[in-house]
Design a protein around this motif. Structure first.
Motif, PDB file in Angstrom:
ATOM      1  N   ASN A 171     -13.043  -4.856  18.973  1.00 32.19           N
ATOM      2  CA  ASN A 171     -12.507  -3.498  18.988  1.00 32.19           C
ATOM      3  C   ASN A 171     -11.892  -3.095  17.658  1.00 32.19           C
ATOM      4  N   ALA A 172     -12.044  -3.944  16.632  1.00 32.46           N
ATOM      5  CA  ALA A 172     -11.391  -3.679  15.349  1.00 32.46           C
ATOM      6  C   ALA A 172     -12.220  -4.229  14.191  1.00 32.46           C
ATOM      7  N   ILE A 173     -12.070  -3.578  13.037  1.00 32.33           N
ATOM      8  CA  ILE A 173     -12.772  -3.952  11.807  1.00 32.33           C
ATOM      9  C   ILE A 173     -11.749  -4.051  10.676  1.00 32.33           C
ATOM     10  N   ARG A 174     -11.924  -5.046   9.824  1.00 29.53           N
ATOM     11  CA  ARG A 174     -11.071  -5.236   8.640  1.00 29.53           C
ATOM     12  C   ARG A 174     -11.933  -5.070   7.397  1.00 29.53           C
ATOM     13  N   LEU A 175     -11.411  -4.335   6.389  1.00 33.75           N
ATOM     14  CA  LEU A 175     -12.168  -4.054   5.175  1.00 33.75           C
ATOM     15  C   LEU A 175     -11.294  -4.295   3.949  1.00 33.75           C
ATOM     16  N   ARG A 176     -11.812  -5.054   2.980  1.00 36.35           N
ATOM     17  CA  ARG A 176     -11.064  -5.317   1.754  1.00 36.35           C
ATOM     18  C   ARG A 176     -11.317  -4.209   0.729  1.00 36.35           C
ATOM     19  N   VAL A 177     -10.348  -4.047  -0.181  1.00 38.37           N
ATOM     20  CA  VAL A 177     -10.439  -3.047  -1.251  1.00 38.37           C
ATOM     21  C   VAL A 177     -10.142  -3.718  -2.584  1.00 38.37           C
ATOM     22  N   TRP A 178     -11.039  -3.520  -3.546  1.00 31.57           N
ATOM     23  CA  TRP A 178     -10.798  -3.928  -4.923  1.00 31.57           C
ATOM     24  C   TRP A 178     -10.617  -2.682  -5.784  1.00 31.57           C
ATOM     25  N   VAL A 179      -9.960  -2.817  -6.918  1.00 34.69           N
ATOM     26  CA  VAL A 179      -9.583  -1.661  -7.724  1.00 34.69           C
ATOM     27  C   VAL A 179     -10.784  -1.088  -8.474  1.00 34.69           C
ATOM     28  N   ASP A 180     -11.413  -1.870  -9.314  1.00 33.42           N
ATOM     29  CA  ASP A 180     -12.585  -1.406 -10.074  1.00 33.42           C
ATOM     30  C   ASP A 180     -13.608  -2.534 -10.124  1.00 33.42           C
ATOM     31  N   PRO A 181     -14.241  -2.833  -9.006  1.00 40.21           N
ATOM     32  CA  PRO A 181     -15.100  -4.018  -8.918  1.00 40.21           C
ATOM     33  C   PRO A 181     -16.444  -3.831  -9.592  1.00 40.21           C
ATOM     34  N   GLU A 182     -16.991  -4.905 -10.083  1.00 40.99           N
ATOM     35  CA  GLU A 182     -18.335  -4.900 -10.648  1.00 40.99           C
ATOM     36  C   GLU A 182     -19.337  -4.537  -9.547  1.00 40.99           C
ATOM     37  N   GLY A 183     -20.210  -3.589  -9.829  1.00 39.99           N
ATOM     38  CA  GLY A 183     -21.215  -3.176  -8.861  1.00 39.99           C
ATOM     39  C   GLY A 183     -20.734  -2.160  -7.843  1.00 39.99           C
TER      40      GLY A 183
ATOM     41  N   LEU B  18      -8.872  -0.062  12.746  1.00 40.87           N
ATOM     42  CA  LEU B  18      -9.175  -0.380  11.350  1.00 40.87           C
ATOM     43  C   LEU B  18      -7.982  -1.013  10.640  1.00 40.87           C
ATOM     44  N   MET B  19      -8.286  -2.108   9.928  1.00 40.34           N
ATOM     45  CA  MET B  19      -7.340  -2.742   9.013  1.00 40.34           C
ATOM     46  C   MET B  19      -7.893  -2.647   7.599  1.00 40.34           C
ATOM     47  N   ILE B  20      -7.061  -2.200   6.665  1.00 35.88           N
ATOM     48  CA  ILE B  20      -7.427  -2.134   5.249  1.00 35.88           C
ATOM     49  C   ILE B  20      -6.674  -3.225   4.507  1.00 35.88           C
ATOM     50  N   ASP B  21      -7.404  -3.998   3.713  1.00 39.44           N
ATOM     51  CA  ASP B  21      -6.870  -5.181   3.035  1.00 39.44           C
ATOM     52  C   ASP B  21      -6.911  -4.959   1.520  1.00 39.44           C
ATOM     53  N   PHE B  22      -5.772  -4.586   0.938  1.00 43.09           N
ATOM     54  CA  PHE B  22      -5.682  -4.372  -0.507  1.00 43.09           C
ATOM     55  C   PHE B  22      -5.503  -5.704  -1.227  1.00 43.09           C
ATOM     56  N   HIS B  23      -6.435  -6.005  -2.152  1.00 45.87           N
ATOM     57  CA  HIS B  23      -6.315  -7.217  -2.970  1.00 45.87           C
ATOM     58  C   HIS B  23      -5.524  -6.960  -4.255  1.00 45.87           C
ATOM     59  N   TYR B  24      -5.412  -5.702  -4.679  1.00 48.24           N
ATOM     60  CA  TYR B  24      -4.769  -5.350  -5.945  1.00 48.24           C
ATOM     61  C   TYR B  24      -5.348  -6.160  -7.096  1.00 48.24           C
ATOM     62  N   SER B  25      -6.658  -6.186  -7.135  1.00 54.35           N
ATOM     63  CA  SER B  25      -7.406  -6.896  -8.164  1.00 54.35           C
ATOM     64  C   SER B  25      -8.789  -6.262  -8.251  1.00 54.35           C
ATOM     65  N   ASP B  26      -9.511  -6.558  -9.317  1.00 51.02           N
ATOM     66  CA  ASP B  26     -10.905  -6.115  -9.425  1.00 51.02           C
ATOM     67  C   ASP B  26     -11.855  -7.081  -8.743  1.00 51.02           C
TER      68      ASP B  26
END
Length: 363
Positions: free
Chosen positions: A84-96, A118-126
């Motif tokens: 019933n849920a999805i988790r998604l990571r976020v990078w700042v300026d990733p290659e590709g 929905l869960m959003i996962d900030f890595h605070y990295s590229d």
């Protein structure tokens, strides 16, 4: 401007993958109107998966199907498996552009349309952030501590504002990924992929816990500005060893760091029984010490022993839920082919189809 262009390209690529045709690139493109609201039970135990690789896998020609061979889009397939849920990571300026804000929007809208949480996962990295490496984004390298706090806030608000403008509801937000040893610590990666020199203004848990708490709080406040009701997670690895989490949350308390939920990872492997029991026990230990509920943000088992993986997951889901202080369990990248991305072998699919391991999410 580069990031906006990447976002548009990703959205158009998704249109190709989902619809079978696409228009010529339009520089004046704006996202579609927000999706219609969907009734979601937000009181239920979260049974979910991180499927952040899905658009990249699609672009490489991978397809997904039910155990019976019926081809299906991966997010929808997860729902049929009891999630019933999805988790998604976020990078700042990733290659590709994979896991950029535009790529995340594509995947988030799919989950929203299906009525999934929905869960959003900030890595605070590229790139990948984990206990061993927390590389500062290239665009942030010249910033001082105050500048990094502002960059964390701005990036968090930018991504979440994009999602909100497109009608996406976000229930949980991770401020950092597996920040067991801190966040925004390293200036670069070495040639072998290990972390390079540590920044003097970084947020190392031991070298500069005050900065770590300040960066965490900057992310927390930014989340609440865009999604006031979203719960903020601080996430550490090795959920079976309570000392790692205790170090992090003691430091946050000492330096005024803000968070709502304690997030844990668990990758128990062959010794799954004792390690999983320890993780479940740690849920109550951490709740009693810090007064915050727990989320199992990542779990994984070897893909080629599906029966054992199912047994472990059934135990984890049943017993963590029974504590009354665990909010859910998320499998990490179950859809990944064995050996993907240089050797990941903890998925739960075989030849594009789910193994019996994921039956645990239906039980």
């Amino acid at each position: 401007m580069k990031r906006k262009k990447d976002m548009l390209l990703t959205l158009m690529a998704a249109a190709l993958l989902m619809g079978g045709c696409a228009e010529e690139p339009n520089p004046d493109y704006t996202p579609a109107e927000p999706a219609a609201p969907v009734e979601i039970d937000r009181t239920a135990f979260a049974r979910g998966a991180d499927i952040s690789w899905v658009t990249q896998l699609e672009s490489e020609g991978n397809t997904f199907a039910t155990a019976d061979g019926v081809t299906m889009e991966c997010t929808a397939l997860m729902k049929t498996l009891g999630m019933n849920a999805i988790r998604l990571r976020v990078w700042v300026d990733p290659e590709g552009g994979w896991c950029s804000e535009g790529d995340v929007l594509v995947k988030a809208r799919r989950a929203q349309a299906l009525g999934m949480r929905l869960m959003i996962d900030f890595h605070y990295s590229d790139t990948w952030a984990d206990p061993g490496k927390q590389v500062i984004p290239a665009a942030w390298l010249d910033l001082d501590a105050e500048g990094l706090k502002q960059a964390v806030a701005d990036h968090t608000k930018e991504v979440l504002s994009l999602l909100k403008a497109n009608g996406v509801e976000v229930e949980w937000v991770q401020v950092g990924n597996e920040t067991t040893n801190g966040m925004l610590r390293h200036l670069s990666l070495n040639a072998d992929g290990t972390a390079g020199e540590e920044s003097t203004v970084g947020g190392g848990l031991r070298s500069n816990p005050a900065n770590y708490a300040a960066y965490t709080t900057a992310g927390y406040d930014a989340v609440k500005e865009i999604y006031p009701d979203a719960k903020v997670i601080v996430h550490v690895d090795r959920g079976h060893t309570v000392s790692y989490a205790r170090n992090v949350f003691n430091a946050l308390e000492a330096y005024g760091g803000k968070y709502d939920i304690i997030g844990l990872s668990l990758y128990p492997g062959a010794d799954w029984e004792s390690l999983t029991q320890s993780c479940v026990g740690n849920i109550m230990t951490l709740y009693n010490e810090f007064g915050h509920d727990v989320m199992i943000c990542e779990v994984g088992m070897p893909w080629d022993d599906a029966a054992t993986a199912r047994e472990m997951l059934t135990y984890l889901i049943t017993n963590s839920r029974a504590t009354g202080h665990c909010l859910g369990v998320f499998y990490w990248e179950p859809e990944a082919p064995a050996g993907y991305n240089g050797g990941y072998t903890l998925g739960a699919f075989d030849n594009g189809r789910p193994t019996e391991a994921l039956d645990a999410f239906k039980e």
